[in-house]
Design a protein around this motif. Structure first.
Motif, PDB file in Angstrom:
ATOM      1  N   HIS A  59       0.308   0.378  -4.333  1.00 62.91           N
ATOM      2  CA  HIS A  59      -0.462  -0.760  -4.834  1.00 62.91           C
ATOM      3  C   HIS A  59      -1.887  -0.671  -4.288  1.00 62.91           C
ATOM      4  O   HIS A  59      -2.087  -0.364  -3.107  1.00 62.91           O
ATOM      5  N   LYS A  60      -2.855  -0.950  -5.135  1.00 66.08           N
ATOM      6  CA  LYS A  60      -4.253  -1.055  -4.699  1.00 66.08           C
ATOM      7  C   LYS A  60      -4.510  -2.539  -4.432  1.00 66.08           C
ATOM      8  O   LYS A  60      -4.357  -3.378  -5.328  1.00 66.08           O
ATOM      9  N   THR A 120      -2.846  -7.369  -6.349  1.00 71.18           N
ATOM     10  CA  THR A 120      -2.858  -5.911  -6.317  1.00 71.18           C
ATOM     11  C   THR A 120      -2.908  -5.376  -7.743  1.00 71.18           C
ATOM     12  O   THR A 120      -2.756  -6.123  -8.711  1.00 71.18           O
ATOM     13  N   LYS A 178       0.842  -1.213   0.000  1.00 72.05           N
ATOM     14  CA  LYS A 178       0.000   0.000   0.000  1.00 72.05           C
ATOM     15  C   LYS A 178       0.871   1.255   0.000  1.00 72.05           C
ATOM     16  O   LYS A 178       0.558   2.232  -0.678  1.00 72.05           O
ATOM     17  N   LYS A 211      -1.210  -1.891  -9.774  1.00 75.74           N
ATOM     18  CA  LYS A 211      -0.400  -0.677  -9.747  1.00 75.74           C
ATOM     19  C   LYS A 211      -0.011  -0.344 -11.177  1.00 75.74           C
ATOM     20  O   LYS A 211       0.398  -1.238 -11.926  1.00 75.74           O
TER      21      LYS A 211
END
Length: 115
Positions: free
Chosen positions: A24-25, A42, A20, A44
Motif C-alpha cells: 500500500h502507498k 492508501t 506498507k 494499492k
C-alpha cells in the motif's frame, strides 16, 4: 484519555507498517471531515483505500473488529463521501479495517475489506 490516544496512535503506526508491507502507498493520515475522521488513506492496485484502525490492549470489550457497528460504518461512509466529493475523485475506492490487538511485545493484526 491520554493513554487511550497514545495506544491508538501506536496501533495506527503498526497498521501503517503492515499496510506498507502489503504494497500500500500511504497517501494521508488522520483526515478530518464533517461527519468523521479517516484514519489512513492508501492506494494499492489503482484503488483508493480508506482504512479505519482500531487498537485494543485486551479483550474486555471484544476483538477490535467487533467495534465495527452499523452506526460507525455510516459515519465512515459519510466522511469518505465528503472527501471524494470535495477532492473530485473519480477512482474506485474501498473501505477497509485494520484491527490491532496488542499483547506484550506482540500484535495480532486483522485486515478486512468492508466494501
Amino acid at each position: 484519555m491520554f493513554y487511550k490516544n497514545k495506544i491508538g496512535k501506536f496501533g495506527q503506526k503498526i497498521a501503517i507498517y503492515y499496510l506498507k508491507n502489503k504494497a500500500h502507498k500511504i497517501i494521508a493520515e488522520n483526515i478530518y471531515f464533517r461527519g468523521g475522521e479517516i484514519d489512513i488513506l492508501t492506494e494499492k492496485d489503482g484503488i483508493l483505500r480508506f482504512v479505519e484502525v482500531k487498537t485494543r490492549t485486551n479483550l474486555e470489550f471484544g476483538y477490535p473488529e467487533e467495534s465495527i457497528s452499523k452506526r460507525k460504518l455510516e459515519h465512515l461512509k459519510r466522511a469518505i463521501d465528503a472527501y471524494i466529493l470535495e477532492n473530485n475523485i473519480e477512482k474506485q475506492y474501498n473501505l477497509e479495517f485494520v484491527g490491532v490487538l496488542l499483547s506484550g511485545k506482540n500484535a495480532r493484526i486483522k485486515h478486512i475489506i468492508i466494501d
